[in-house]
Design an enzyme around this catalytic site. Structure first.
Site, PDB file in Angstrom:
ATOM      1  N   CYS A  62       0.833  -1.197   0.000  1.00  9.63           N
ATOM      2  CA  CYS A  62       0.000   0.000   0.000  1.00  9.63           C
ATOM      3  C   CYS A  62       0.873   1.254   0.000  1.00  9.63           C
ATOM      4  O   CYS A  62       1.868   1.325   0.695  1.00  9.63           O
ATOM      5  CB  CYS A  62      -0.943   0.070   1.192  1.00  9.63           C
ATOM      6  SG  CYS A  62      -2.128  -1.255   1.258  1.00  9.63           S
ATOM      7  N   ARG A 113       4.107  -0.318  -4.631  1.00  8.11           N
ATOM      8  CA  ARG A 113       3.772  -0.827  -3.301  1.00  8.11           C
ATOM      9  C   ARG A 113       2.438  -1.603  -3.284  1.00  8.11           C
ATOM     10  O   ARG A 113       2.061  -2.171  -2.273  1.00  8.11           O
ATOM     11  CB  ARG A 113       3.683   0.336  -2.302  1.00  8.11           C
ATOM     12  CG  ARG A 113       4.966   1.110  -2.170  1.00  8.11           C
ATOM     13  CD  ARG A 113       4.786   2.268  -1.226  1.00  8.11           C
ATOM     14  NE  ARG A 113       4.528   1.816   0.114  1.00  8.11           N
ATOM     15  CZ  ARG A 113       5.464   1.542   1.007  1.00  8.11           C
ATOM     16  NH1 ARG A 113       6.731   1.686   0.693  1.00  8.11           N
ATOM     17  NH2 ARG A 113       5.138   1.129   2.204  1.00  8.11           N
ATOM     18  N   TRP A 143      -2.593  -2.765  -1.722  1.00 11.92           N
ATOM     19  CA  TRP A 143      -2.241  -4.184  -1.860  1.00 11.92           C
ATOM     20  C   TRP A 143      -3.117  -4.893  -0.837  1.00 11.92           C
ATOM     21  O   TRP A 143      -2.942  -4.716   0.371  1.00 11.92           O
ATOM     22  CB  TRP A 143      -0.755  -4.399  -1.568  1.00 11.92           C
ATOM     23  CG  TRP A 143      -0.314  -5.807  -1.827  1.00 11.92           C
ATOM     24  CD1 TRP A 143       0.063  -6.337  -3.027  1.00 11.92           C
ATOM     25  CD2 TRP A 143      -0.206  -6.867  -0.869  1.00 11.92           C
ATOM     26  NE1 TRP A 143       0.391  -7.667  -2.868  1.00 11.92           N
ATOM     27  CE2 TRP A 143       0.246  -8.024  -1.548  1.00 11.92           C
ATOM     28  CE3 TRP A 143      -0.441  -6.959   0.498  1.00 11.92           C
ATOM     29  CZ2 TRP A 143       0.460  -9.236  -0.917  1.00 11.92           C
ATOM     30  CZ3 TRP A 143      -0.224  -8.182   1.135  1.00 11.92           C
ATOM     31  CH2 TRP A 143       0.221  -9.304   0.410  1.00 11.92           C
ATOM     32  N   ASN A 147      -1.957   2.113   5.696  1.00 15.63           N
ATOM     33  CA  ASN A 147      -1.008   1.103   5.222  1.00 15.63           C
ATOM     34  C   ASN A 147      -0.594   0.279   6.432  1.00 15.63           C
ATOM     35  O   ASN A 147      -0.078   0.830   7.391  1.00 15.63           O
ATOM     36  CB  ASN A 147       0.198   1.816   4.590  1.00 15.63           C
ATOM     37  CG  ASN A 147       1.393   0.893   4.352  1.00 15.63           C
ATOM     38  OD1 ASN A 147       2.525   1.338   4.355  1.00 15.63           O
ATOM     39  ND2 ASN A 147       1.165  -0.377   4.143  1.00 15.63           N
ATOM     40  N   GLY A 148      -0.866  -1.025   6.389  1.00 17.03           N
ATOM     41  CA  GLY A 148      -0.506  -1.877   7.529  1.00 17.03           C
ATOM     42  C   GLY A 148      -1.631  -2.845   7.833  1.00 17.03           C
ATOM     43  O   GLY A 148      -2.524  -3.061   7.010  1.00 17.03           O
ATOM     44  N   GLU A 163      17.803 -17.459  -7.272  1.00 16.82           N
ATOM     45  CA  GLU A 163      17.370 -16.107  -7.645  1.00 16.82           C
ATOM     46  C   GLU A 163      16.838 -16.094  -9.081  1.00 16.82           C
ATOM     47  O   GLU A 163      15.841 -15.436  -9.372  1.00 16.82           O
ATOM     48  CB  GLU A 163      18.553 -15.142  -7.455  1.00 16.82           C
ATOM     49  CG  GLU A 163      18.317 -13.706  -7.880  1.00 16.82           C
ATOM     50  CD  GLU A 163      17.185 -13.001  -7.150  1.00 16.82           C
ATOM     51  OE1 GLU A 163      16.617 -13.556  -6.191  1.00 16.82           O
ATOM     52  OE2 GLU A 163      16.839 -11.869  -7.566  1.00 16.82           O
ATOM     53  N   LYS A 175      13.078 -14.918 -10.071  1.00 15.97           N
ATOM     54  CA  LYS A 175      12.814 -13.850 -11.052  1.00 15.97           C
ATOM     55  C   LYS A 175      11.839 -14.354 -12.114  1.00 15.97           C
ATOM     56  O   LYS A 175      10.897 -13.650 -12.477  1.00 15.97           O
ATOM     57  CB  LYS A 175      14.108 -13.391 -11.736  1.00 15.97           C
ATOM     58  CG  LYS A 175      15.063 -12.571 -10.920  1.00 15.97           C
ATOM     59  CD  LYS A 175      14.637 -11.144 -10.640  1.00 15.97           C
ATOM     60  CE  LYS A 175      13.874 -11.058  -9.353  1.00 15.97           C
ATOM     61  NZ  LYS A 175      14.593 -10.798  -8.140  1.00 15.97           N
ATOM     62  N   GLU A 232       8.182 -14.683 -10.700  1.00 19.60           N
ATOM     63  CA  GLU A 232       7.424 -13.461 -10.411  1.00 19.60           C
ATOM     64  C   GLU A 232       7.131 -12.625 -11.645  1.00 19.60           C
ATOM     65  O   GLU A 232       6.114 -11.949 -11.700  1.00 19.60           O
ATOM     66  CB  GLU A 232       8.084 -12.625  -9.305  1.00 19.60           C
ATOM     67  CG  GLU A 232       9.492 -12.236  -9.526  1.00 19.60           C
ATOM     68  CD  GLU A 232      10.085 -11.473  -8.340  1.00 19.60           C
ATOM     69  OE1 GLU A 232       9.340 -10.922  -7.523  1.00 19.60           O
ATOM     70  OE2 GLU A 232      11.316 -11.434  -8.255  1.00 19.60           O
ATOM     71  N   HIS A 260      18.078 -36.132  -6.451  1.00 18.51           N
ATOM     72  CA  HIS A 260      17.302 -36.681  -5.338  1.00 18.51           C
ATOM     73  C   HIS A 260      15.817 -36.327  -5.440  1.00 18.51           C
ATOM     74  O   HIS A 260      15.123 -36.299  -4.433  1.00 18.51           O
ATOM     75  CB  HIS A 260      17.897 -36.192  -4.013  1.00 18.51           C
ATOM     76  CG  HIS A 260      19.322 -36.610  -3.852  1.00 18.51           C
ATOM     77  ND1 HIS A 260      19.687 -37.866  -3.440  1.00 18.51           N
ATOM     78  CD2 HIS A 260      20.476 -35.946  -4.129  1.00 18.51           C
ATOM     79  CE1 HIS A 260      21.005 -37.946  -3.429  1.00 18.51           C
ATOM     80  NE2 HIS A 260      21.512 -36.801  -3.851  1.00 18.51           N
ATOM     81  N   LYS A 309       6.063  -4.200  -3.810  1.00 20.35           N
ATOM     82  CA  LYS A 309       7.503  -4.073  -3.610  1.00 20.35           C
ATOM     83  C   LYS A 309       7.895  -4.122  -2.149  1.00 20.35           C
ATOM     84  O   LYS A 309       8.869  -4.755  -1.774  1.00 20.35           O
ATOM     85  CB  LYS A 309       7.975  -2.773  -4.247  1.00 20.35           C
ATOM     86  CG  LYS A 309       9.458  -2.543  -4.104  1.00 20.35           C
ATOM     87  CD  LYS A 309      10.128  -2.611  -5.437  1.00 20.35           C
ATOM     88  CE  LYS A 309      11.619  -2.691  -5.315  1.00 20.35           C
ATOM     89  NZ  LYS A 309      12.131  -3.966  -5.810  1.00 20.35           N
TER      90      LYS A 309
HETATM   91  C1  F6R Z   1      11.892 -10.411  -5.388  1.00 20.08           C
HETATM   92  C2  F6R Z   1      11.658  -9.393  -4.390  1.00 20.08           C
HETATM   93  C3  F6R Z   1      11.266  -9.823  -3.028  1.00 20.08           C
HETATM   94  C4  F6R Z   1      12.054  -9.020  -1.982  1.00 20.08           C
HETATM   95  C5  F6R Z   1      11.549  -9.339  -0.577  1.00 20.08           C
HETATM   96  C6  F6R Z   1      12.365  -8.629   0.490  1.00 20.08           C
HETATM   97  O1  F6R Z   1      12.232  -9.846  -6.617  1.00 20.08           O
HETATM   98  O2  F6R Z   1      11.762  -8.240  -4.668  1.00 20.08           O
HETATM   99  O3  F6R Z   1      11.456 -11.187  -2.844  1.00 20.08           O
HETATM  100  O4  F6R Z   1      13.406  -9.310  -2.118  1.00 20.08           O
HETATM  101  O5  F6R Z   1      10.218  -8.969  -0.463  1.00 20.08           O
HETATM  102  O6  F6R Z   1      12.285  -7.259   0.340  1.00 20.08           O
HETATM  103  P1  F6R Z   1      13.336  -6.278   1.006  1.00 20.08           P
HETATM  104  O7  F6R Z   1      14.665  -6.571   0.392  1.00 20.08           O
HETATM  105  O8  F6R Z   1      12.837  -4.916   0.675  1.00 20.08           O
HETATM  106  O9  F6R Z   1      13.342  -6.566   2.474  1.00 20.08           O
END
Ligand code: F6R
Length: 611
Positions: free
Chosen positions: A2, A27, A73, A99-100, A484, A488, A491, A507, A606
């Site tokens: 949010c 967000r 969100w 937000n929260g 990673e 990527k 998502e 395994h 984010k």
């Molecule tokens: C993946 C991504 C998320 C963040 C995770 C932690 O691309 O962006 O997995 O890495 O939500 O976020 P931060 O680093 O802001 O604590």
């Protein structure tokens, strides 16, 4: 999770709020809304992105010098117009954005229902607003006082901003756990979840702290704690330029951020690493050098991509410092009553610095006496402020929801920390120290070279875009890179992907391999190279499609692969920072080829400010 924006002053509030919401859309983008005072309270909200709200408001009289806005969100209640913010009080005179999460909302809602309140939405926000309204109406005190009384009962995290029809020259805001920045202009104030909606108007900001209530008028900002004591606002100068939060000619923020990496890594190393002098200077770490030197254990706490950076760092720290390292998901660490001993050092890794799980985990570790070092990107964020010390990653604002440049900057910072500590402890020779220092120094240039592979990677992306599953494999330092890569892809392209240690694949996951499954190997030259080549053979023998990231000049994999991505060679400790680049580009190009919104993938946000 949010985004909130609010304005009070002499300008038109709506265009400022709208632009701000677009900047904060990373967000959350389930729904958006604004409330303005224009002959009474006017609230407009719409399911979907901010642009959808904007479209419905074309032609409306939106004149107002005060207003609040929200991009959501969803937590409580599905994404729909009804659950969108701002919410409105029973008497229609108050509007609120939030937000929260209010954890005890159900109990408060029950009490309000008994008093005759009804609810239009499924949200915890509407409950908190009506709780504040109830106190405000019955106590005959000020709104600010009602907010303070209500918040003393609230369990959870919040930033709230209230607009009151009866007080058209005042906004009331409060924070606990979620971020709130107030920009100070001449006769005007700007409120937002981060500084991006504010920077083009003012560089002077106040970061509101937990349990503070702000009373904001055009010419006045009063901060109080929940006990009604005044607090002097601490004004900070923003060190951010507008260009940093614009696309700068790229189609997407994600692509811009991928291509920024030679610069962001350089910025991260600049002023810290001096390869010719053989020094690493990190002032925020230096003061905890003693604790690090004598640490019995280092615990890395993070989520998502930042957790993957922690995994790479585990290998590097153990190799260079011989200190045992554990890497924990913040959400697990917090709830499983972990053993924290005297002498343990916690390294919290976070791009946003606002991730609720990480924040709460480090707060509880801090209470148990651990030293907390933050590796954080957003300056002034909650995790940065809660940590005892640490180092900023200096990657600049990361707006694409998928983390890219923050990851490589985290690796650069963590590698510097491990190198310095290993050298100070005498765990590595002068020769190896200097070698790694130089290798790290060369990373920006090698990342730039890896980016030159973009067209080849684009072609590979087009070839595999219709896959329904994918496997990512790597060993040693490259195992977290495989994780990673898989994250990527999931998502951005919504293709199911698994990251696995290449040997562990035998395994279980090898059962997935058939002639349709793309298997991405991170197979650059390192001490496990021969073994990885054997794992490639195993996939090939089962007719899987092998796509490998290999080091320049290494043709050992050529006969085994369907597709090859060549990156510059680097020492195996340093290589993950370079090897992740093709993973990022692959996910990006596949997402774009599938026509998806790569900057705002579905269901994600984010900054995950809820637990
Ligand atoms: C993946 C991504 C998320 C963040 C995770 C932690 O691309 O962006 O997995 O890495 O939500 O976020 P931060 O680093 O802001 O604590």
């Amino acid at each position: 999770m949010c985004g909130i924006v609010a304005y009070i002053g002499h300008r038109e509030a709506y265009p400022i709020i709208l632009k701000g919401l677009k900047r904060l859309e990373y967000r959350g983008y389930d729904s958006a809304g604004v409330a303005l005072l224009n002959n009474g309270m006017k609230v407009y909200k719409k399911q979907g992105k901010v642009a959808d709200l904007e479209e419905t408001l074309i032609g409306k009289d939106l004149h107002s010098n005060i207003g609040i806005g929200h991009t959501r969100w969803a937590t409580h209640g599905e994404p729909c117009d009804r659950n969108a913010h701002p919410h409105t009080s029973k008497n229609g005179k108050l509007s609120m954005i939030h937000n929260g999460i209010i954890e005890n909302y159900a109990q408060i809602k029950g009490e309000l229902i008994k008093k005759g309140y009804t609810f239009q939405s499924d949200t915890d926000t509407e409950v908190l607003l009506k709780f504040i309204e109830d106190i405000y109406v019955n106590n005959e005190g000020s709104l600010e006082e009602a907010v303070r009384i209500a918040l003393k009962r609230v369990v959870g995290a919040y930033v709230i901003v209230l607009l009151d029809e009866d007080n058209p020259d005042t906004l009331i805001a409060a924070r606990k756990g979620s971020p709130l920045v107030i920009g100070i202009g001449k006769g005007e104030h700007f409120l937002a979840s981060d500084a991006s909606p504010i920077i083009e108007y003012t560089k002077e900001v106040v970061y509101v702290n937990d349990y503070e209530v702000a009373i904001i008028r055009p010419d006045e900002l009063i901060l109080k704690n929940l006990g009604n004591e005044k607090i002097t606002p601490f004004i900070t100068k923003l060190d951010m330029e507008l260009a940093a939060i614009e696309k700068g000619g790229y189609d997407h923020f994600m692509l811009k951020e991928i291509f920024e990496q030679p610069h962001t890594i350089f910025d991260c190393l600049r002023g810290r690493l001096d390869a010719s002098a053989g020094t690493i200077t990190m002032s925020g770490i230096q003061q905890y050098a003693e604790q690090l030197m004598t640490a019995n254990r280092i615990i890395m706490i993070a989520c998502g991509t930042s957790w993957h950076a922690g995994l790479v760092a585990e290998y590097i720290f153990e190799e260079l410092t011989r200190i045992p390292v554990e890497v924990e998901y913040a959400s697990e660490f917090r709830y499983r009553n972990p053993v924290i001993n005297k002498g343990d050092v916690i390294i919290a890794i976070s791009q946003s610095g606002e991730t609720a799980d990480t924040l709460v985990a480090i707060e509880s570790a801090k209470e148990k006496g651990a030293i907390i070092l933050g590796v954080v990107n957003v300056v002034g964020s909650s995790i940065a402020r809660t940590s005892h010390g640490g180092a900023y990653t200096h990657a600049g604002p990361e707006i694409g929801v998928a983390s890219t440049k923050a990851f490589t900057a985290q690796l650069a910072v963590l590698t510097m920390m491990a190198l310095k500590l290993g050298y100070m402890k005498g765990c590595i020779s002068e020769k190896r120290y200097m070698h790694l220092l130089n290798e790290l120094n060369d990373v920006p240039e090698k990342v730039a070279t890896a980016l030159l592979q973009k067209d080849a990677i684009h072609e590979i992306a087009l070839k595999y875009k219709d896959a329904s599953d994918a496997l990512y494999l790597g060993r040693g330092y490259n195992f977290p890179v495989a994780l990673e890569g898989a994250l990527k892809l999931k998502e951005i392209s919504y293709i199911h992907a698994e990251g696995y240690p290449a040997a562990e694949m035998k395994h279980g996951p090898i059962a997935l391999v058939d002639d349709k499954l793309p298997v991405f190997f991170v197979a650059t030259k390192d001490s496990f190279h021969e073994k990885v080549l054997s794992n490639m053979q195993e996939i090939k023998a089962r007719k899987g499609k092998v796509i490998a990231v290999v080091s320049e000049g290494d043709d050992a994999a050529n006969a085994l692969v369907d597709d090859l991505i060549v990156v510059p060679y680097a020492d195996e400790l340093i290589a993950p920072i370079i090897n992740v680049i093709p993973m990022q580009l692959l996910a990006y190009y596949i997402g774009v080829a599938k026509g998806l919104d790569v900057d705002k993938p579905r269901n994600l946000a984010k900054s995950v400010t809820v637990e």
